[in-house]
Design a protein around this motif. Structure first.
Motif, PDB file in Angstrom:
ATOM      1  N   TRP A 100       0.837  -1.192   0.000  1.00  0.00           N
ATOM      2  CA  TRP A 100       0.000   0.000   0.000  1.00  0.00           C
ATOM      3  C   TRP A 100       0.872   1.242   0.000  1.00  0.00           C
ATOM      4  O   TRP A 100       1.958   1.251   0.563  1.00  0.00           O
ATOM      5  N   ASP A 101       0.375   2.291  -0.594  1.00  0.00           N
ATOM      6  CA  ASP A 101       0.983   3.606  -0.469  1.00  0.00           C
ATOM      7  C   ASP A 101       0.500   4.205   0.841  1.00  0.00           C
ATOM      8  O   ASP A 101      -0.691   4.167   1.144  1.00  0.00           O
ATOM      9  N   GLY A 121      -3.230   4.653  -0.166  1.00  0.00           N
ATOM     10  CA  GLY A 121      -3.913   3.434   0.253  1.00  0.00           C
ATOM     11  C   GLY A 121      -3.595   2.252  -0.628  1.00  0.00           C
ATOM     12  O   GLY A 121      -2.560   2.206  -1.280  1.00  0.00           O
ATOM     13  N   GLY A 122      -4.513   1.285  -0.622  1.00  0.00           N
ATOM     14  CA  GLY A 122      -4.269  -0.002  -1.279  1.00  0.00           C
ATOM     15  C   GLY A 122      -4.474   0.036  -2.773  1.00  0.00           C
ATOM     16  O   GLY A 122      -5.438   0.578  -3.269  1.00  0.00           O
ATOM     17  N   SER A 123      -3.516  -0.538  -3.470  1.00  0.00           N
ATOM     18  CA  SER A 123      -3.653  -0.759  -4.908  1.00  0.00           C
ATOM     19  C   SER A 123      -2.694  -1.881  -5.261  1.00  0.00           C
ATOM     20  O   SER A 123      -1.516  -1.676  -5.456  1.00  0.00           O
ATOM     21  N   GLY A 125      -1.860  -4.241  -3.175  1.00  0.00           N
ATOM     22  CA  GLY A 125      -1.221  -4.783  -1.979  1.00  0.00           C
ATOM     23  C   GLY A 125      -2.067  -5.882  -1.366  1.00  0.00           C
ATOM     24  O   GLY A 125      -3.024  -6.366  -1.952  1.00  0.00           O
ATOM     25  N   SER A 155      -4.594  -7.595   1.631  1.00  0.00           N
ATOM     26  CA  SER A 155      -5.834  -7.169   2.291  1.00  0.00           C
ATOM     27  C   SER A 155      -5.852  -7.745   3.699  1.00  0.00           C
ATOM     28  O   SER A 155      -6.388  -8.831   3.924  1.00  0.00           O
ATOM     29  N   CYS A 211      -3.592   6.223   4.596  1.00  0.00           N
ATOM     30  CA  CYS A 211      -4.112   5.041   3.908  1.00  0.00           C
ATOM     31  C   CYS A 211      -5.076   4.235   4.768  1.00  0.00           C
ATOM     32  O   CYS A 211      -5.874   3.455   4.245  1.00  0.00           O
ATOM     33  N   ARG A 271      -8.744   3.618   3.980  1.00  0.00           N
ATOM     34  CA  ARG A 271      -9.188   2.614   3.010  1.00  0.00           C
ATOM     35  C   ARG A 271      -9.155   1.195   3.568  1.00  0.00           C
ATOM     36  O   ARG A 271      -9.439   0.250   2.865  1.00  0.00           O
TER      37      ARG A 271
END
Length: 198
Positions: free
Chosen positions: A134-135, A139-141, A143, A145, A158, A161
């Motif tokens: 995640w950034d 946030g998550g893209s 990465g 969960s 982040c 999110r």
């Protein structure tokens, strides 16, 4: 580093007879925090195993590694690519791979292979500070969960999110001048707890 695993995964609630937890550590600060987390897990009667493939030469991180070794916490020499082996052996995984200082590390080995494996797990993942991949801001893209997020000091941008089941913050002992400088409004910590659920 406090251990929210006691709250998120109390020993009696674990699905496996042995209270096993896999702690996956990256080469930088987040990995060092993972080593401290593993040590605390051992103190609270969990059975941590550490995967720490790219060890930092930093003397402090070496000391953390030595402390874990002296507590008889085993270190894996490799992370099984067959995710079923991990699912069958552990109750949960602590993600201490990248964290807020990730930069472009997720594209390099061993991080990219580790993230690919973590994305396929069915057992719960507890991410420390920022879920790996995640950034810290956006946030998550692509990465992982995680089921549980433990924000260190204060939640990062982040965390908005984060859609997992529990979010903790561990920042009880932040110096007042740091709180003031960053305009932090820390939550009330119950009793002597070092973490609080948000």
């Amino acid at each position: 580093v406090p251990v929210p695993s006691r709250q998120a995964f109390p020993l009696p609630s674990l699905p496996r007879k042995q209270p096993t937890v896999l702690v996956v550590c990256g080469p930088a600060q987040n990995g060092a925090i993972g080593l401290v987390c593993a040590r605390h897990l051992r103190i609270f009667d969990y059975e941590p195993t550490i995967f720490y493939p790219k060890r930092s030469p930093d003397p402090l991180y070496r000391d953390f590694t030595t402390q874990c070794e002296k507590m008889d916490i085993p270190f894996l020499s490799y992370l099984p690519t067959e995710v079923q082996l991990i699912n069958d052996a552990y109750n949960a995984v602590v993600d201490a791979v990248l964290g807020a200082e990730a930069e472009a590390a997720e594209g390099r080995e061993p991080c990219s292979a580790i993230l690919a494996t973590l994305k396929l797990l069915r057992i719960p993942i507890v991410s420390l500070d920022v879920p790996s991949g995640w950034d810290a801001e956006a946030g998550g893209s692509g990465g992982i969960s995680p089921d549980v997020l433990v924000s260190l000091a204060a939640p990062k941008e982040c965390a908005r999110r984060f859609l997992g089941r529990q979010h903790f913050v561990a920042g009880r002992f932040l110096p007042y001048d740091v709180q003031k400088k960053f305009e932090l409004n820390p939550p009330e910590y119950p009793g002597t707890e070092c973490v609080v659920a948000l």
